[in-house]
Design a protein around this motif. Structure first.
Motif, PDB file in Angstrom:
ATOM      1  N   THR A  86       0.838  -1.200   0.000  1.00  0.00           N
ATOM      2  CA  THR A  86       0.000   0.000   0.000  1.00  0.00           C
ATOM      3  C   THR A  86       0.869   1.244   0.000  1.00  0.00           C
ATOM      4  OG1 THR A  86      -0.122   0.166   2.427  1.00  0.00           O
ATOM      5  CG2 THR A  86      -1.766  -1.229   1.316  1.00  0.00           C
ATOM      6  N   GLU A 112       0.359   3.706   1.903  1.00  0.00           N
ATOM      7  CA  GLU A 112       0.522   4.095   3.298  1.00  0.00           C
ATOM      8  C   GLU A 112       1.829   3.537   3.865  1.00  0.00           C
ATOM      9  OE1 GLU A 112      -0.322   6.035   6.783  1.00  0.00           O
ATOM     10  OE2 GLU A 112      -1.350   6.174   4.862  1.00  0.00           O
ATOM     11  N   ASN A 149      -4.818   3.452  14.604  1.00  0.00           N
ATOM     12  CA  ASN A 149      -5.671   3.061  13.491  1.00  0.00           C
ATOM     13  C   ASN A 149      -6.422   4.297  13.028  1.00  0.00           C
ATOM     14  OD1 ASN A 149      -6.897   1.458  11.629  1.00  0.00           O
ATOM     15  ND2 ASN A 149      -8.216   0.369  13.070  1.00  0.00           N
ATOM     16  N   ILE A 203      -9.980   5.602   6.607  1.00  0.00           N
ATOM     17  CA  ILE A 203      -9.479   6.066   5.323  1.00  0.00           C
ATOM     18  C   ILE A 203     -10.596   6.433   4.356  1.00  0.00           C
ATOM     19  CG2 ILE A 203      -7.314   4.795   5.504  1.00  0.00           C
ATOM     20  CD1 ILE A 203      -8.494   2.637   3.748  1.00  0.00           C
ATOM     21  N   GLN A 213      -8.131   1.776   8.191  1.00  0.00           N
ATOM     22  CA  GLN A 213      -6.805   1.475   7.639  1.00  0.00           C
ATOM     23  C   GLN A 213      -6.353   0.083   8.052  1.00  0.00           C
ATOM     24  OE1 GLN A 213      -3.282   3.338   9.379  1.00  0.00           O
ATOM     25  NE2 GLN A 213      -2.634   3.944   7.329  1.00  0.00           N
ATOM     26  N   LYS A 214      -6.596  -0.299   9.306  1.00  0.00           N
ATOM     27  CA  LYS A 214      -6.238  -1.619   9.808  1.00  0.00           C
ATOM     28  C   LYS A 214      -7.504  -2.320  10.272  1.00  0.00           C
ATOM     29  CE  LYS A 214      -1.820   0.217  11.446  1.00  0.00           C
ATOM     30  NZ  LYS A 214      -0.947   0.441  12.617  1.00  0.00           N
ATOM     31  N   ASN A 234      -7.899  12.198  11.207  1.00  0.00           N
ATOM     32  CA  ASN A 234      -8.254  11.786   9.856  1.00  0.00           C
ATOM     33  C   ASN A 234      -9.701  12.182   9.578  1.00  0.00           C
ATOM     34  OD1 ASN A 234      -5.741  10.080   9.856  1.00  0.00           O
ATOM     35  ND2 ASN A 234      -6.653   9.530   7.902  1.00  0.00           N
TER      36      ASN A 234
END
Length: 796
Positions: free
Chosen positions: A83, A85, A520, A523, A574-575, A769
């Motif tokens: 990724t 990221e 975490n 996204i 994201q995770k 985020n």
């Protein structure tokens, strides 16, 4: 079944194919150094032993620091990057290099990062990012793979070192005379497909923490050297020519006229029948080699090779009937099937040899350093099931015997044993032990090499189009590793606000404020319908205080009703987060109303949290009302999802928020005074890590309340391969019940219940985020499980 493990005490031995007298290094003797004396004979074995002593000390030191595998946190190499990221999180990259890597990633399924990694104390250096298509063995098919490092030592002669662009090890001023050789560390990234493992995250954690489990996944068929043993001895001939002065005396068992270093090597091992194998031997440690200049077109009866030379004398040359092996870099590095060929004819004028034509022909390239290796025997077949103390005769009285314990031992292709023989003693130099009768007898010995060392890198799930990676590397941090260079400080999340907790944080010593780096985040978060929030609102009810709460809303928009009852809000992490941590306490959706009698009032909409799989993301124009302004923006929206069907996986990467089914009939959607929605995810509830460990009768509450990490608790962390630093921050959240420990960018929650201590590692939702294109406000700072909040204004 006993598996070979890498936690062994012998020193790393590689190919060791040179013209050596012997190998005298013995780790069990604990020699510190070799001391040269004046006027004495200098031997290669002494010099080589000194090198082995120092190298073993360095590797042992590295293994004591890094364990069986590990890398420095700021330069940990061999990461499987799937990724963008991951590229953003790589240290010490320039902006241009970072952008170039992102372009390369779009063309590849994954990349392998540069950096350093230690395997059993051996430093592996990767100096560039690797594309999987640079090596066919790294290309993925559909399935789950164990990615690992295979590390070993290759012997390099001046033939393999030839390079037109660099200085070579051969001194040309000596007119071609041979001098010292080299050994070279070889690391290879390899993949093994796993067929019986579905919960790959659990497998990845076990592989990372338990080296024996990793070895069991790898399987003994891939691990070298084998555990098979042999015995070597000299047998006394039954008769000798007593009157011949050229014959060795009768009391000598060894019948040869020169000292030699014999080498017995496994040439072939059947994968179908572990009892069947073959070996070859050489009296010169397989050091007799001939550089191949070119391959001449073969005819029906032979392959013709032109050699650079045919040796310096008859003992190091070739003759008809000799056995040879064609070698090049690919043959060695790709572990190709071995071929033993017979020399038919030698042309000493043209330096050409004619070899039996049953060989599998291939193009020999100069840059691959092709050579011909001479063996002093053909392929000797061995059946371990029919040993019965069978001895195999080499020559001049030298014999070897294979041990037939195939249940606990096995042989691998390339396993070799060195057998020094001396005319002075008429015997082999081989370890001995006393039997029950007090007589010395040779002792079975494991292979001298080639020692391979293995370390897990990742569990990889995917194919040529999409890859999911679970990292299995171990990063070794330092007290400085939590501080990034000054040039990157602008990208950091805000520091911990210890004033939010009435009990001040207690540190073991005065340190600067730490910044949490592990968290975490969300996204993507998308309403399925892209215009529903510009709802047309009806007139306010003048007597709305008398209306039941579930009938307060008067939204005439059918789209908005569908939004909450059919479509829902999809949130992507994201995770992956634990599914069992997603419940009504982990999310809130508030509807704000303006009541003329009661002022501002908000109502909590009941929400179901459903795990889903994102199947499509599209760029769409969105029009949001922000106060008196209207914002038009193109954002990436999740437009298609599927129900989460993998019942064996306890984690999900996305969720959908939707009201219960019966709420589609509620009058709640028929009221007029809603002006704002607030979507709130509670970071402390939504977890993406399982508990690290539990302990009965671990009463550390008193120490924890005082801000002290007791030695016993540190040992519990250490048992999970977590080394707590001296710069940690410990906060008491609820005295005697709950504490938060912050150390080097990692957050741990400690809880007690009935004298049972549970320790969990959390990665908080990052409140910074934002949801693209949507007005937002922050709650918390993203480092202590702060809530993710987005406020949605409805145009009225």
């Amino acid at each position: 079944m006993t598996l070979f493990t890498l936690a062994k005490e012998d020193f790393m031995q590689g190919e060791f194919r040179g013209d050596f007298t012997r190998d005298t290094y013995d780790k069990s003797k604990h020699f510190l150094r070799v001391l040269m004396q004046q006027g004495r004979v200098q031997l290669d074995a002494d010099f080589n032993e000194q090198t082995s002593i120092l190298l073993d000390r360095l590797q042992t030191l590295a293994k004591d620091i890094f364990g069986l595998q590990g890398g420095p946190e700021q330069n940990c190499g061999f990461e499987f990057i799937a990724t963008e990221e991951q590229i953003n999180n790589i240290n010490n990259l320039k902006h241009e290099e970072r952008q170039n890597l992102k372009k390369r990633l779009k063309c590849q399924t994954y990349l392998i990062s540069k950096g350093n990694y230690y395997v059993d104390g051996i430093l592996c250096e990767n100096e560039e990012f690797i594309d999987p298509y640079q090596a066919h063995q790294l290309q993925l098919k559909d399935g789950t793979y164990l990615a690992y490092l295979d590390v070993w030592e290759r012997h390099i002669t001046p033939i393999e070192d030839r390079d037109d662009f660099k200085i070579n090890i051969r001194e040309v001023a000596l007119g071609g005379a041979d001098t010292a050789t080299r050994s070279k560390l070889v690391w290879q990234v390899k993949l093994k497909q796993l067929t019986e493992y579905k919960d790959i995250e659990t497998v990845a954690k076990q592989v990372t923490k338990n080296h024996n489990y990793f070895c069991s996944l790898l399987g003994r068929e891939l691990m070298k050297p084998g555990k098979g043993e042999i015995i070597a001895r000299i047998t006394k001939p039954s008769s000798t020519g007593m009157n011949d002065p050229c014959v060795i005396p009768f009391n000598s068992k060894f019948r040869g006229t020169e000292n030699h270093l014999y080498r017995a090597e496994i040439f072939r091992a059947s994968t179908a029948n572990k009892n069947q194998l073959s070996f070859v031997w050489s009296r010169e440690n397989s050091s007799i080699v001939f550089p191949i200049v070119m391959s001449i077109d073969s005819n029906s009866s032979a392959i013709v090779l032109k050699l650079e030379h045919l040796g310096k004398d008859k003992n190091s040359s070739l003759s008809a009937g000799d056995w040879v092996e064609i070698i090049d870099d690919d043959y060695v590095l790709e572990n190709s099937d071995r071929q033993l060929l017979r020399v038919q004819q030698v042309d000493r004028i043209e330096n050409q040899v004619f070899i039996s034509s049953d060989a599998k022909t291939k193009t020999l390239l100069k840059e691959k350093h092709p050579l011909l290796r001479r063996w002093d025997s053909g392929e000797v077949k061995v059946s371990l099931s029919d040993m019965n103390d069978k001895w195999f005769h080499l020559e001049d009285g030298i014999e070897i015997q294979f041990q037939a314990d195939t249940q606990n031992s096995f042989y691998q292709v390339g396993d070799y044993w060195l057998i020094p023989v001396r005319t002075a003693t008429g015997n082999v130099e081989w370890p001995q032990r006393k039997n029950q009768e007090g007589k010395l007898e040779p002792q079975p010995q494991l292979p001298h090499g080639i020692s391979h060392y293995y370390a897990p890198l990742a569990i990889v799930l995917g194919n040529s189009n999409k890859v999911i990676v679970h990292d299995c590397r171990r990063k070794i941090g330092s007290s400085e590793s939590t501080t990034l260079p000054a040039s990157e400080k602008d990208d950091l999340t805000p520091p911990i606000d210890t004033q939010q907790n009435p009990i001040p944080s207690i540190v073991t010593k005065a340190t600067p404020t730490q910044t949490i780096k592990e968290f975490n985040c969300i996204i993507n978060a998308s309403w399925h319908h892209d215009q529903v929030l510009e709802a047309t609102l009806g007139k306010e009810e003048e007597n709305s205080s008398n209306i039941p709460e579930d009938q307060l809303f008067n939204l005439k928009s059918q789209e908005l009703k569908d939004l909450f009852t059919k479509l829902g809000l999809v949130i992507q992490f994201q995770k992956p987060v634990r599914i069992d941590s997603l419940h009504k306490s982990s999310v809130s959706v508030l509807a704000h109303t303006d009541n003329v009698f009661r002022g501002e009032v908000f109502y909590i909409l009941p929400m179901k949290v459903e795990p889903v799989q994102v199947t499509k993301v599209e760029t769409k124009p969105i029009r949001w009302a922000i106060g008196t302004d209207v914002l038009d923006s193109n954002v990436n929206l999740i437009t298609e999802v599927e129900p989460f069907t993998n019942q064996n996986n306890a984690y999900t990467e996305a969720v959908r928020l939707i009201t219960p089914d019966d709420w589609s009939q509620k009058a709640v959607f028929n009221q007029s005074n809603i002006y704002q929605f607030t979507v709130l995810l509670h970071g402390d509830w939504i977890l993406n890590e399982k508990p690290l460990f539990e302990g009965e009768n671990l009463n550390f509450s008193g120490d924890l309340n005082k801000g002290i990490i007791a030695d016993g608790l540190r040992q519990q962390f250490q048992s999970k391969e977590i080394l707590l630093s001296q710069n940690l921050i410990l906060v008491t959240e609820k005295e005697n019940l709950k504490w938060r420990l912050v150390d080097g960018g990692k957050v741990y929650i400690l809880k007690t219940d009935n004298n049972k201590l549970t320790v969990s590692k959390i990665q908080a939702l990052d409140a910074n985020n934002i949801w693209p294109g949507v007005p937002e406000r922050f709650s918390g700072n993203g480092s202590e499980g702060g809530d993710w909040v987005s406020i949605i204004h409805i145009k009225t």
